[in-house]
Design a protein around this motif. Structure first.
Motif, mmCIF file in Angstrom:
data_model
loop_
_atom_site.group_PDB
_atom_site.id
_atom_site.type_symbol
_atom_site.label_atom_id
_atom_site.label_comp_id
_atom_site.label_asym_id
_atom_site.label_seq_id
_atom_site.Cartn_x
_atom_site.Cartn_y
_atom_site.Cartn_z
ATOM 1 N N MET A 21 0.857 -1.192 0.000
ATOM 2 C CA MET A 21 0.000 0.000 0.000
ATOM 3 C C MET A 21 0.889 1.236 0.000
ATOM 4 O O MET A 21 1.844 1.328 0.756
ATOM 5 N N PRO A 22 0.631 2.203 -0.881
ATOM 6 C CA PRO A 22 1.476 3.391 -0.935
ATOM 7 C C PRO A 22 1.426 4.179 0.357
ATOM 8 O O PRO A 22 0.397 4.271 1.006
ATOM 9 N N ARG A 23 2.559 4.780 0.695
ATOM 10 C CA ARG A 23 2.618 5.602 1.905
ATOM 11 C C ARG A 23 2.113 6.998 1.589
ATOM 12 O O ARG A 23 2.423 7.599 0.590
ATOM 13 N N ARG A 24 1.299 7.542 2.520
ATOM 14 C CA ARG A 24 0.742 8.867 2.332
ATOM 15 C C ARG A 24 0.690 9.574 3.686
ATOM 16 O O ARG A 24 0.678 8.942 4.720
ATOM 17 N N THR A 25 0.649 10.894 3.647
ATOM 18 C CA THR A 25 0.582 11.655 4.887
ATOM 19 C C THR A 25 -0.712 12.444 4.949
ATOM 20 O O THR A 25 -1.290 12.811 3.932
ATOM 21 N N LEU A 26 -1.149 12.743 6.178
ATOM 22 C CA LEU A 26 -2.319 13.573 6.416
ATOM 23 C C LEU A 26 -1.874 15.001 6.705
ATOM 24 O O LEU A 26 -0.791 15.219 7.251
ATOM 25 N N PRO A 27 -2.723 15.980 6.398
ATOM 26 C CA PRO A 27 -2.391 17.368 6.765
ATOM 27 C C PRO A 27 -2.649 17.661 8.232
ATOM 28 O O PRO A 27 -2.469 18.793 8.677
ATOM 29 N N PHE A 28 -3.120 16.664 8.990
ATOM 30 C CA PHE A 28 -3.368 16.822 10.417
ATOM 31 C C PHE A 28 -3.141 15.477 11.081
ATOM 32 O O PHE A 28 -2.932 14.448 10.411
ATOM 33 N N SER A 29 -3.157 15.446 12.405
ATOM 34 C CA SER A 29 -2.932 14.207 13.129
ATOM 35 C C SER A 29 -4.018 13.183 12.801
ATOM 36 O O SER A 29 -5.213 13.526 12.736
ATOM 37 N N PRO A 30 -3.649 11.901 12.617
ATOM 38 C CA PRO A 30 -4.673 10.882 12.353
ATOM 39 C C PRO A 30 -5.646 10.699 13.511
ATOM 40 O O PRO A 30 -6.723 10.124 13.318
ATOM 41 N N TRP A 31 -5.307 11.193 14.695
ATOM 42 C CA TRP A 31 -6.235 11.082 15.818
ATOM 43 C C TRP A 31 -7.476 11.947 15.624
ATOM 44 O O TRP A 31 -8.520 11.683 16.231
ATOM 45 N N TRP A 32 -7.396 12.964 14.753
ATOM 46 C CA TRP A 32 -8.604 13.721 14.418
ATOM 47 C C TRP A 32 -9.576 12.859 13.624
ATOM 48 O O TRP A 32 -10.793 13.049 13.690
ATOM 49 N N LEU A 33 -9.053 11.920 12.859
ATOM 50 C CA LEU A 33 -9.927 10.963 12.180
ATOM 51 C C LEU A 33 -10.674 10.111 13.192
ATOM 52 O O LEU A 33 -11.852 9.784 13.004
ATOM 53 N N VAL A 34 -9.974 9.747 14.272
ATOM 54 C CA VAL A 34 -10.597 8.968 15.337
ATOM 55 C C VAL A 34 -11.723 9.774 15.981
ATOM 56 O O VAL A 34 -12.813 9.247 16.243
ATOM 57 N N VAL A 35 -11.483 11.045 16.242
ATOM 58 C CA VAL A 35 -12.511 11.895 16.862
ATOM 59 C C VAL A 35 -13.742 11.985 15.962
ATOM 60 O O VAL A 35 -14.889 11.812 16.416
#
Length: 415
Positions: free
Chosen positions: A1-15
């Motif tokens: 799976m290609p590596r990618r970055t988020l513009p914010f912490s992935p914990w905001w996805l959890v929220v």
């Protein structure tokens, strides 16, 4: 799976996923408080009310396989929009219904909305987290009951004077809770604009990602499926009939309300705790020990009810739901561990289809058994089944990494 970055912490996805998940859980955990007033409003029988709950579970379950397939390929946002509309629409239809048949239809819509929102939310953690996958999954999944814990006392008071107004209020809350998550959630497999600018924040823990055909050829999947049916079916019986169970043994309205509220709280905290512990002590061991203890707690609730100890009944029912949580908090990351994160929405949806049979067992079958053999015998039989499920879980082992290799392995674009 290609590596990618988020513009914010992935914990905001959890929220964001957790907020949506809490909105979906309102259907399941408030039903124990709504079923009586709805039954009185429409003159519905116990069997009819059991059918409403079963229909909700059935539609929640069957919706997840196609939604999981869509989400794995096109991302979470459009499925989540559809889920929010179904959640809000189901409660709204219940509010304006003229008979129990319309309530059946309303809870079918609600089931589709809950299933869609659930599969989007739970797979967010699987796709974005690796080392702390259990913790992230536990946080998201725990909200499925946590919001209801806060809402149940308010709902039980409101329905005494205005059933339809309460259902309309729930429609607004459920819709808003889902739609606030839509602009935030995304998947690591693609950027919002379709470019390759995003990177995944974690590396996969398995060498190969299993498609649904390869997953169905493993014995691990079918063992988890059987455990899910037993543990979820009995817990749905407890969640859906907790108030009636307490009332049947002559306990006060406060005891009945307390049991419903604490069950929702126990679900939320149990899911978080078991998901977190599974990162440390292993997913198989955590699941097995917890489920065995869950069955024993349910048996304790029956003994306490027959002895007339209300506080012990509340505690034991809450403990049962607290301890049955691994099927919802540990099994999702276990699917990612065993079969890979790339197609996790589809693979977990296949596993979650076990809840179809759980809904039948926890709704219609349980109501029929209560009518024929009584509350105590039905709940004690359920306790034995949960213990059996826990013992079976001790036999789970990881899949071999080369099972998905070879000529029978399918490509990502195939279904």
């Amino acid at each position: 799976m290609p590596r990618r970055t988020l513009p914010f912490s992935p914990w905001w996805l959890v929220v964001a996923a957790a907020i949506a998940m809490g909105s979906a859980g309102l259907y399941q955990f408030t039903w124990s408080s709504l079923r009586g007033p709805i039954g009185a409003l429409f003159g519905a029988s116990e069997t009819s009310l059991g059918t409403v709950f079963t229909l909700f579970i059935v539609f929640q379950t069957v919706s997840q396989v196609p939604i999981g397939w869509v989400r794995d390929r096109y991302g979470p946002r459009w499925p989540l929009v559809g889920g929010g509309l179904c959640l809000a629409g189901g409660f709204a239809l219940s509010a304006v219904a003229s008979g129990v048949t319309a309530v059946y239809l309303a809870y079918c819509f609600g089931g589709v909305g809950a299933g869609t929102t659930y599969t989007v939310g739970i797979n967010t953690a699987i796709k974005w987290f690796d080392a702390r996958r259990g913790l992230a999954t536990g946080l998201i999944s725990s909200m499925y009951g946590a919001v209801s814990f806060l809402a149940i006392p308010l709902i039980r008071e409101a329905v005494q004077t205005d059933v339809r107004g309460t259902l309309l209020g729930l429609s607004v809350v459920a819709g808003v809770g889902v739609f606030v998550a839509v602009p935030v959630l995304r998947d690591p497999s693609r950027a919002d604009d379709g470019s390759d600018s995003e990177e995944r924040t974690v590396e996969p823990t398995v060498r190969r990602d299993y498609d649904w055909r390869a997953t169905l050829r493993t014995w691990q999947f079918w063992l988890m499926y059987g455990v899910f049916v037993l543990a979820s079916g009995v817990s749905l019986m407890v969640v859906g009939k907790a108030v009636s169970f307490a009332t049947q043994f002559g306990f006060s309205a406060a005891t009945a309300t307390g049991s419903a509220s604490l069950i929702a709280l126990a679900d939320a905290t149990g899911i978080f705790v078991s998901g977190t512990l599974s990162d440390r002590f292993g997913r198989e061991t955590t699941s097995a020990v917890s489920l065995v203890c869950s069955g024993l707690a349910l048996a304790g609730a029956v003994l306490a009810a027959e002895a007339g100890v209300g506080i012990a009944v509340i505690a034991a029912l809450a403990a049962m739901v607290f301890l049955r949580s691994p099927v919802f908090s540990v099994f999702p990351p276990l699917v990612g561990d065993y079969f890979g994160p790339r197609r996790s929405s589809t693979n977990f949806a296949l596993l979650y289809s076990a809840k179809l049979w759980s809904g039948v067992g926890g709704g219609i079958v349980a109501s029929s058994l209560i009518g024929s053999v009584g509350w105590s015998a039905t709940f004690l039989g359920g306790a034995a089944l949960v213990v059996l499920a826990g013992l079976a879980t001790f036999f789970l082992r990881p899949t071999e990494p080369n099972v998905a290799d070879g000529p029978n392995r399918h490509t990502e674009g195939e279904l």
